[in-house]
Design an enzyme around this catalytic site. Structure first.
Site, PDB file in Angstrom:
ATOM      1  CG  HIS A   1      -3.676   0.176  -6.429  1.00 48.10           C
ATOM      2  ND1 HIS A   1      -3.955   0.730  -5.210  1.00 48.10           N
ATOM      3  CD2 HIS A   1      -3.807  -1.163  -6.266  1.00 48.10           C
ATOM      4  CE1 HIS A   1      -4.241  -0.231  -4.340  1.00 48.10           C
ATOM      5  NE2 HIS A   1      -4.162  -1.390  -4.961  1.00 48.10           N
TER       6      HIS A   1
ATOM      7  NE  ARG B   1      -4.324  -1.311   0.461  1.00 45.28           N
ATOM      8  CZ  ARG B   1      -4.657  -2.274  -0.414  1.00 45.28           C
ATOM      9  NH1 ARG B   1      -3.894  -2.516  -1.463  1.00 45.28           N
ATOM     10  NH2 ARG B   1      -5.754  -2.973  -0.242  1.00 45.28           N
TER      11      ARG B   1
HETATM   12  P1  NAP Z   1      -1.850 -11.759   4.255  1.00 46.22           P
HETATM   13  O1  NAP Z   1      -2.098 -13.146   3.721  1.00 46.22           O
HETATM   14  O2  NAP Z   1      -2.721 -11.238   5.339  1.00 46.22           O
HETATM   15  O3  NAP Z   1      -0.318 -11.749   4.753  1.00 46.22           O
HETATM   16  C1  NAP Z   1       0.220 -10.709   5.451  1.00 46.22           C
HETATM   17  C2  NAP Z   1       1.681 -11.028   5.802  1.00 46.22           C
HETATM   18  O4  NAP Z   1       2.278  -9.872   6.373  1.00 46.22           O
HETATM   19  C3  NAP Z   1       1.830 -12.154   6.833  1.00 46.22           C
HETATM   20  O5  NAP Z   1       2.930 -12.971   6.519  1.00 46.22           O
HETATM   21  C4  NAP Z   1       2.103 -11.396   8.126  1.00 46.22           C
HETATM   22  O6  NAP Z   1       2.875 -12.107   9.087  1.00 46.22           O
HETATM   23  C5  NAP Z   1       2.896 -10.221   7.601  1.00 46.22           C
HETATM   24  N1  NAP Z   1       2.838  -9.104   8.543  1.00 46.22           N
HETATM   25  C6  NAP Z   1       1.752  -8.405   8.959  1.00 46.22           C
HETATM   26  N2  NAP Z   1       2.115  -7.461   9.850  1.00 46.22           N
HETATM   27  C7  NAP Z   1       3.452  -7.586  10.009  1.00 46.22           C
HETATM   28  C8  NAP Z   1       4.401  -6.917  10.796  1.00 46.22           C
HETATM   29  N3  NAP Z   1       4.062  -5.925  11.631  1.00 46.22           N
HETATM   30  N4  NAP Z   1       5.693  -7.293  10.721  1.00 46.22           N
HETATM   31  C9  NAP Z   1       6.058  -8.315   9.898  1.00 46.22           C
HETATM   32  N5  NAP Z   1       5.199  -9.017   9.122  1.00 46.22           N
HETATM   33  C10 NAP Z   1       3.917  -8.636   9.178  1.00 46.22           C
HETATM   34  O7  NAP Z   1      -1.881 -10.697   3.097  1.00 46.22           O
HETATM   35  P2  NAP Z   1      -1.828 -10.932   1.503  1.00 46.22           P
HETATM   36  O8  NAP Z   1      -3.107 -11.505   1.029  1.00 46.22           O
HETATM   37  O9  NAP Z   1      -0.570 -11.641   1.164  1.00 46.22           O
HETATM   38  O10 NAP Z   1      -1.807  -9.407   0.988  1.00 46.22           O
HETATM   39  C11 NAP Z   1      -0.795  -8.508   1.371  1.00 46.22           C
HETATM   40  C12 NAP Z   1      -1.154  -7.099   0.972  1.00 46.22           C
HETATM   41  O11 NAP Z   1      -0.967  -6.904  -0.427  1.00 46.22           O
HETATM   42  C13 NAP Z   1      -2.606  -6.678   1.164  1.00 46.22           C
HETATM   43  O12 NAP Z   1      -2.889  -6.372   2.512  1.00 46.22           O
HETATM   44  C14 NAP Z   1      -2.712  -5.452   0.265  1.00 46.22           C
HETATM   45  O13 NAP Z   1      -2.379  -4.301   0.991  1.00 46.22           O
HETATM   46  C15 NAP Z   1      -1.635  -5.698  -0.793  1.00 46.22           C
HETATM   47  N6  NAP Z   1      -2.228  -5.863  -2.124  1.00 46.22           N
HETATM   48  C16 NAP Z   1      -1.861  -4.991  -3.110  1.00 46.22           C
HETATM   49  C17 NAP Z   1      -2.370  -5.130  -4.386  1.00 46.22           C
HETATM   50  C18 NAP Z   1      -1.940  -4.227  -5.508  1.00 46.22           C
HETATM   51  O14 NAP Z   1      -2.528  -4.276  -6.598  1.00 46.22           O
HETATM   52  N7  NAP Z   1      -0.906  -3.432  -5.341  1.00 46.22           N
HETATM   53  C19 NAP Z   1      -3.281  -6.155  -4.670  1.00 46.22           C
HETATM   54  C20 NAP Z   1      -3.636  -7.012  -3.651  1.00 46.22           C
HETATM   55  C21 NAP Z   1      -3.107  -6.858  -2.377  1.00 46.22           C
HETATM   56  P3  NAP Z   1       2.382 -13.496   9.736  1.00 46.22           P
HETATM   57  O15 NAP Z   1       2.481 -14.518   8.633  1.00 46.22           O
HETATM   58  O16 NAP Z   1       3.339 -13.752  10.816  1.00 46.22           O
HETATM   59  O17 NAP Z   1       0.966 -13.255  10.187  1.00 46.22           O
HETATM   60  C1  GLV Z   2      -5.845  -4.372  -4.072  1.00 43.72           C
HETATM   61  O1  GLV Z   2      -5.075  -3.524  -3.822  1.00 43.72           O
HETATM   62  C2  GLV Z   2      -6.352  -5.314  -3.103  1.00 43.72           C
HETATM   63  O2  GLV Z   2      -6.150  -5.116  -1.898  1.00 43.72           O
HETATM   64  O3  GLV Z   2      -6.976  -6.288  -3.545  1.00 43.72           O
END
Ligand code: NAP
Ligand code: GLV
Length: 308
Positions: A271, A223
């Site tokens: 994005h 983000r």
């Molecule tokens: P997720 O499955 O919830 O995984 C989050 C990861 O971050 C977990 O490994 C967690 O650790 C780690 N984490 C959270 N807080 C932390 C901290 N304080 N210190 C260290 N590690 C931490 O999330 P996801 O589905 O992979 O998605 C990640 C993010 O990608 C989303 O939240 C969104 O913001 C972003 N995103 C961006 C786009 C885009 O188009 N740019 C699209 C989709 C998503 P643990 O494993 O220990 O819990």
């Molecule tokens: C996009 O940024 C998402 O969080 O799916």
């Protein structure tokens, strides 16, 4: 019992048809045509307002139409409402593509060649072997793990950082704030795939850049709030960073005078690293509604205290 959809109209048509096929007993309504608000048990949205939340007295589950939930502003959502993020396989596929594309672009010095072309300079560099390139991913969740799994066959030295440091095959993992300097010290290319929370806001900043090896490159596909934007150009100008691929900003769309538009070492994308796919996401969401109705755990439920 009704479901309220507040998102893209094209997606709405696809989801409506999927609801009619798979859960005809759940009435599909499209915001702002809420009808009798007391019927609404489920809401899917990218953002919500306090006003909307207060108008839905029987809401049980709020589904994010994206993988992240920070944009929902959970302070507006009553504590009894369960919050579920989107675990769409189509979204994961797109993110994996974007991360691989970005890592390979940086690994093969494309920002250098793009800048050289602009200056009509024929400026070949000796390509480094992937086995000598250290790629680190912050955030080992759904998207971080899938990206690492796709990078692995290319031969990179892979590492990952998360709160728990849970093991990932073929990846050296690091856990928590204490391990952050060691993790960053071993990243030539750093990918941010963290959720935006109070703990992760501003994590890409002057201090963390200084912990990276000199000349490292960053990719922010988390983000905009993860990056202290004012710290990026000074780090590039000083040579501490060599390039940055930035898909997300604090303010989107970027204002016309945003300095990232014109910097030769910043590649800005609007994005688009990944987006929920209209068809595959309908199945994921409906499966969660079926599970909720059966009293089972839903996939992707957010721990509201942790914020992800
Ligand atoms: P997720 O499955 O919830 O995984 C989050 C990861 O971050 C977990 O490994 C967690 O650790 C780690 N984490 C959270 N807080 C932390 C901290 N304080 N210190 C260290 N590690 C931490 O999330 P996801 O589905 O992979 O998605 C990640 C993010 O990608 C989303 O939240 C969104 O913001 C972003 N995103 C961006 C786009 C885009 O188009 N740019 C699209 C989709 C998503 P643990 O494993 O220990 O819990
Ligand atoms: C996009 O940024 C998402 O969080 O799916």
């Amino acid at each position: 019992m009704a479901f309220l959809f507040k998102s893209d109209p094209t997606r709405g048509q696809i989801w409506r048809a999927a609801f009619a096929r798979q859960v005809p007993e759940v009435e599909f309504r499209t915001w702002p045509e809420v009808g009798d608000a007391a019927d609404i048990r489920y809401l899917a949205a990218w953002t919500v307002t306090r006003e909307l939340m207060e108008s839905l007295p029987n809401l049980e589950v709020l589904f994010s139409v994206g993988a992240g939930v920070d944009q929902l502003d959970l302070t507006q959502v009553p504590p009894h409402v369960r919050v579920v993020r989107m675990l769409d396989p189509g979204l994961t596929e797109s993110m994996v593509e974007f991360v691989c594309l970005s890592v390979l672009s940086l690994h093969r010095d494309l920002p250098h060649y793009r800048q050289a072309q602009g200056e009509q300079r024929w400026a070949p560099l000796v390509p480094a072997a992937a086995t000598r390139r250290r790629v680190g991913v912050m955030g080992l969740g759904n998207l971080g793990r899938a990206s690492l799994a796709a990078l692995r066959p290319l031969g990179f030295q892979l590492s990952g950082w998360s709160r728990s440091g849970a093991a990932v095959e073929g990846v050296r993992t690091y856990a928590g704030a204490d391990a952050m300097p060691a993790f960053l010290g071993a990243c030539d290319i750093l990918v941010c795939l963290l959720p935006l929370t109070g703990e992760t806001r501003g994590i890409l900043c002057r201090k963390s850049f200084a912990l990276l090896p000199r000349g490292a490159a960053i990719i922010n596909v988390g983000r905009g709030g993860h990056l202290v934007e004012d710290d990026l150009i000074p780090a590039l100008e000083a040579g501490q960073l060599s390039a940055a691929i930035i898909d997300v900003l604090n303010v989107e769309p970027a204002p016309a005078d945003h300095p990232f538009w014109r910097h030769p070492r910043i590649w800005l994308t609007p994005h688009v690293a990944s987006r929920t796919r209209d068809d595959s996401s309908a199945d994921v969401l409906i499966a969660n509604i079926v599970r909720h109705k059966a009293g089972l755990a839903m996939a992707g439920e957010v721990d509201r205290d942790r914020g992800y």
